[in-house]
Scaffold this motif. Structure first.
Motif, short mmCIF file in Angstrom:
data_model
loop_
_atom_site.label_atom_id
_atom_site.label_comp_id
_atom_site.label_asym_id
_atom_site.label_seq_id
_atom_site.Cartn_x
_atom_site.Cartn_y
_atom_site.Cartn_z
N LEU A 258 5.22 8.38 4.59
CA LEU A 258 4.99 7.02 5.06
C LEU A 258 4.00 7.01 6.21
O LEU A 258 3.08 6.19 6.25
CB LEU A 258 6.33 6.41 5.49
CG LEU A 258 6.28 5.03 6.16
CD1 LEU A 258 5.70 3.99 5.20
CD2 LEU A 258 7.67 4.62 6.63
N ALA A 259 4.18 7.93 7.14
CA ALA A 259 3.30 7.97 8.31
C ALA A 259 1.85 8.27 7.90
O ALA A 259 0.91 7.67 8.43
CB ALA A 259 3.80 9.01 9.30
N ARG A 260 1.67 9.20 6.96
CA ARG A 260 0.31 9.54 6.51
C ARG A 260 -0.34 8.32 5.87
O ARG A 260 -1.54 8.05 6.09
CB ARG A 260 0.35 10.70 5.52
CG ARG A 260 0.63 12.05 6.15
CD ARG A 260 0.28 13.18 5.19
NE ARG A 260 1.10 13.13 3.98
CZ ARG A 260 2.27 13.74 3.83
NH1 ARG A 260 2.78 14.46 4.83
NH2 ARG A 260 2.94 13.67 2.69
N THR A 261 0.43 7.57 5.08
CA THR A 261 -0.12 6.39 4.42
C THR A 261 -0.49 5.33 5.44
O THR A 261 -1.57 4.72 5.35
CB THR A 261 0.92 5.83 3.42
OG1 THR A 261 1.28 6.85 2.50
CG2 THR A 261 0.34 4.65 2.67
N VAL A 262 0.38 5.09 6.41
CA VAL A 262 0.13 4.06 7.42
C VAL A 262 -1.09 4.42 8.25
O VAL A 262 -1.96 3.59 8.54
CB VAL A 262 1.36 3.86 8.31
CG1 VAL A 262 1.04 2.96 9.49
CG2 VAL A 262 2.51 3.26 7.49
N ARG B 17 0.83 -1.21 0.00
CA ARG B 17 0.00 0.00 0.00
C ARG B 17 0.86 1.26 0.00
O ARG B 17 0.52 2.27 -0.61
CB ARG B 17 -0.94 -0.02 1.21
CG ARG B 17 -1.99 -1.14 1.13
CD ARG B 17 -3.04 -1.00 2.19
NE ARG B 17 -2.54 -1.28 3.53
CZ ARG B 17 -2.53 -2.48 4.08
NH1 ARG B 17 -3.00 -3.52 3.41
NH2 ARG B 17 -2.08 -2.67 5.31
N VAL B 18 2.00 1.18 0.70
CA VAL B 18 2.92 2.31 0.72
C VAL B 18 3.49 2.55 -0.67
O VAL B 18 3.68 3.70 -1.10
CB VAL B 18 4.05 2.04 1.74
CG1 VAL B 18 5.19 3.05 1.58
CG2 VAL B 18 3.50 2.09 3.16
N ALA B 19 3.78 1.48 -1.41
CA ALA B 19 4.35 1.61 -2.75
C ALA B 19 3.41 2.37 -3.68
O ALA B 19 3.86 3.04 -4.61
CB ALA B 19 4.68 0.24 -3.32
N GLU B 20 2.11 2.25 -3.45
CA GLU B 20 1.15 2.98 -4.28
C GLU B 20 1.29 4.49 -4.11
O GLU B 20 0.83 5.25 -4.95
CB GLU B 20 -0.27 2.55 -3.91
CG GLU B 20 -0.56 1.08 -4.21
CD GLU B 20 -1.92 0.65 -3.69
OE1 GLU B 20 -2.62 1.51 -3.11
OE2 GLU B 20 -2.29 -0.53 -3.87
N HIS B 21 1.95 4.89 -3.04
CA HIS B 21 2.17 6.32 -2.80
C HIS B 21 3.62 6.72 -3.08
O HIS B 21 4.11 7.74 -2.59
CB HIS B 21 1.81 6.67 -1.35
CG HIS B 21 0.34 6.52 -1.04
ND1 HIS B 21 -0.24 5.29 -0.82
CD2 HIS B 21 -0.66 7.44 -0.96
CE1 HIS B 21 -1.54 5.46 -0.59
NE2 HIS B 21 -1.81 6.75 -0.67
N GLY B 22 4.33 5.89 -3.85
CA GLY B 22 5.65 6.27 -4.33
C GLY B 22 6.81 5.96 -3.42
O GLY B 22 7.90 6.48 -3.62
#
Length: 492
Positions: free
Chosen positions: A484-488, A441-446
């Motif tokens: 990363l923190a926003r995605t998590v 899921r993190v990879a989807e945000h680059g």
């Protein structure tokens, strides 16, 4: 500014004088592409070289060279009195995928093709701002290119004419002497220049050792989790890897003895274990050496990035404790200087040298000589030591910035292990958390984050992430952690 041809029977032709490819090559590729795509019909007359040159605003030599290439390769035809025309190419059916069964690929080839390679993120052409956590990636912007260029140019003018023929199998002797002096002083690896073999990076050293000391089917100990490149090199030699667990003291020698007491080889990263970052304890080092003597086995010590140690003097190598000649020491300049410099080295016991040199003859004979000449002077003139002194505090500041940001933003989630050396940092997730699912899921945000489980054969009690910190400035690392923190948090 790009120049355009008029719209004749073919699409416009764009040529860019600022591009790396010469104009004639660009014109050749544009015309070839249009012919293959069917935008220029077979038999269509092309303008003369003079006319096309005038239309594009280039020299007639440019158009003549492009036409000549097309003529040689059969894309166009030229007849006296008939001008230049598009050739009638024989229709070709598009290639179809071969069935998977029955492919002429060896079992080892299939194993290598299927082997996951998380380290691949380090070789992707992605800017640091987009991907600040690339693992094992030094900061190449701070390398002294002017000094390196001067050394390369000097040897290209003065030394290369005398070194243009085949060189010594083991590599350029002054470079081997400089390496021996450096690692004796900094790593406690006591060796003579004659024991040093210059290789194509650490990977070349691993492949060479595998060819000489292993037979197909030989069992070998590999750290688990561990370096995928070592596993690949040994699989390529037909070896049978035995994954041996790693804990806070490094490779678990007792577990290795229970799994396969008579292994032929053990590959370890004792100074800074990849990927966990732990240092092998003295107790484990002595136990590993005792096992090698008892089992008549070899140990490969991959000392891939211990030059960058942030707390005091670098730890002495496992090799320095070896009094039985069982340790083969591997080092690389790719992590220390810049990755495209594919130079490493192997320090081998005297008894193995004849076989290693003979095997080298059938692999690559020796690495390119010009880079060896320049690197020998780079070390001897003190540039190497100065570069290390300059980069250590820079990398330490980046490590500290990443640790601080991870603890501030994700301290409730991650157990951050502060590394005392190297270019990477491991952070453990809570037990039961699937690192790969979150990383996907993190990879989807680059943000590409390899999980620690990706480097492991056996299931880990806890998963985690591996962060590189050396290739990006502190502000880019902090920004990456915030993303990363926003995605998590969005997932929870």
């Amino acid at each position: 500014m790009a120049k355009r041809a008029p719209a004749l029977a073919q699409p416009a032709i764009d040529l860019d004088p600022q591009a790396a490819a010469p104009l004639y090559r660009q014109l050749y590729e544009r015309l070839r592409g249009q012919i293959l795509a069917g935008r220029l019909d077979a038999g269509a007359r092309l303008p003369s070289t003079r006319t096309l040159a005038g239309t594009l605003g280039v020299s007639r030599t440019t158009t003549a060279l492009a036409y000549d290439l097309l003529l040689q390769e059969g894309y166009i035809e030229s007849r006296v009195g008939d001008g230049t025309r598009v050739a009638h190419l024989r229709a070709q059916s598009p290639p179809t995928a071969a069935p998977q069964r029955g492919l002429p690929v060896s079992r080892r080839g299939r194993l290598l093709a299927d082997l996951p390679y998380p380290e691949a993120a380090a070789v992707r052409e992605v800017g640091a701002g987009e991907h600040p956590f690339r693992i094992s990636q030094p900061d190449v912007a701070h390398f002294p290119y002017a000094t390196w260029g001067r050394l390369v140019a000097r040897h290209a003018r003065r030394s290369l004419p005398d070194a243009a023929l085949y060189q010594q199998i083991a590599g350029y002797l002054p470079l081997r002497a400089a390496i021996a002096a450096h690692i004796t002083l900094t790593r406690g690896v006591r060796c003579a220049p004659e024991q040093v073999i210059v290789t194509a990076g650490a990977q070349g050293a691993l492949a060479l050792v595998a060819q000489v000391v292993l037979d197909p089917g030989d069992p070998i100990w590999l750290e688990d989790p561990g370096y995928t490149g070592a596993r690949g090199a040994l699989l390529a030699a037909g070896a049978a890897p035995i994954p041996v667990p790693v804990d806070r003291e490094g490779l678990d020698v007792g577990a290795g003895g229970r799994l396969c007491p008579r292994a032929r080889l053990a590959v370890v990263t004792p100074s800074h274990q990849f990927p966990t970052g732990v240092t092998m304890s003295l107790r484990r080092r002595l136990a590993l050496l005792a096992w090698a003597r008892e089992a008549d086995a070899w140990i490969v010590e991959d000392d891939y990035d211990s030059e960058y140690r942030f707390g005091g003097r670098p730890l002495e190598a496992l090799h320095s404790l070896d009094d039985a000649g069982r340790v083969l020491y591997v080092g690389t300049f790719s992590k220390v200087l810049f990755p495209a410099l594919r130079l490493g080295y192997l320090v081998a016991p005297a008894g193995l040298l004849p076989a290693l040199r003979a095997a080298r003859r059938y692999v690559d004979i020796h690495p390119p000589i010009l880079e060896q000449l320049a690197l020998a002077d780079f070390i001897a003139e003190g540039h190497f030591a100065r570069h290390l002194r300059r980069m250590r505090p820079l990398y330490q500041a980046r490590r500290d910035a990443l640790v601080e940001a991870l603890r501030e933003e994700l301290g409730e989630l991650l157990d951050v292990v502060v590394p005392q050396a190297g270019l990477n940092l491991a952070a453990w997730l809570p037990a039961g958390t699937c690192g790969r699912a979150v990383a996907g899921r993190v990879a989807e945000h680059g943000l590409a984050l390899p999980t620690l489980s990706q480097f492991s054969v056996c299931p880990l009690a806890r998963d985690g992430w591996l962060f590189g910190f050396a290739g990006a400035p502190p502000e880019a690392l902090r920004a990456g952690v915030r993303r990363l923190a926003r995605t998590v948090r969005a997932e929870h």
